[in-house]
Design an enzyme around this catalytic site. Sequence first.
Site: not given
Ligand code: ADP
Length: 193
Positions: A10, A119, A125, A136, A156, A159
Site C-alpha cells: 500500500k 497471510r 490486520t 506488519r 498496515n 493487502h
Molecule cells: P486485512 O487487510 O488484514 O485482510 P480486513 O479485510 O479486515 O483486514 O480490513 C481491510 C483493511 O481495512 C485493513 O487492512 C485495514 O487497513 C482497514 N481496517 C480494518 N479494520 C479497521 C478499523 N477498525 N479501523 C480502521 N481501519 C481498519
Amino acid sequence: MIQRSLVLMKPDAVKRGIVGEILHRFERSGLKMIAVKLVQADENLASRHYPDSDEWKTKVGQRTLDDCEKYGIDVMANMGTKDPLEVGGIVKKWNMEFLMSGPVLAIVFEGVNAIERVRSLVGDTVPTKASAGTIRGDFSLDSAIAANRRGRTIYNLIHASGSEDEAKDEILMWFKEEPMISYKRVHDDLYSY
Ligand code: ADP
C-alpha cells in the site's frame, strides 16, 4: 496445493521506501512472483477492491466498536454512530481514500498454500497486535484507535488475498488479462512440487 495470491504494497510501504525489504521476505520464503506492477488506483478500482458487502462492513465495524470499548474511546465522538454496519461503511471510505493516496505495488505470488503462507508472513490486520517477525509486526506500530481518532484507516502496509475466490477476483481486478509469467525457481526442483 499450488495457489496464487494478490499482494498489494500500500502507499505507506511505497512512501516509506521499504518495498524492497518487504519483497525480500516473500521472495526468500520461496513464493514466486509471477506478475508485478506499480499502480495509481482510481476511485473505480479502489471501490471494487474493498467489498461492499454488509458482512465485511459489519465485521470491520464491530472490531472498531470492540476496540473503542476496550480502550475507553467515545465511539459517537469518533465515528458519529454506534451501528457496526455504518462504522464499517466509514472504514471502507477511509480504505479507498488511502489506497488512492499514492502508488501501490501490485504483485501476484504463486506457491504451495500461497494464500495462507502470505497471510502468515503479513501478520494481524492491526499492527500493534501483529507478532514480531511478521511484516506488519516488524514495520508498523499503528492501531485501530490511533487511526480512528484521526479519521483514517489503519496503515498496515500490505493487502493480501483472504481466500482462493478472493484471489481470483482480485488478480483479474488488478491485472485484467495481463499474462502471468511462468518460470522455474530453484525451489521448484529442490522440493519437487
Ligand atoms: P486485512 O487487510 O488484514 O485482510 P480486513 O479485510 O479486515 O483486514 O480490513 C481491510 C483493511 O481495512 C485493513 O487492512 C485495514 O487497513 C482497514 N481496517 C480494518 N479494520 C479497521 C478499523 N477498525 N479501523 C480502521 N481501519 C481498519
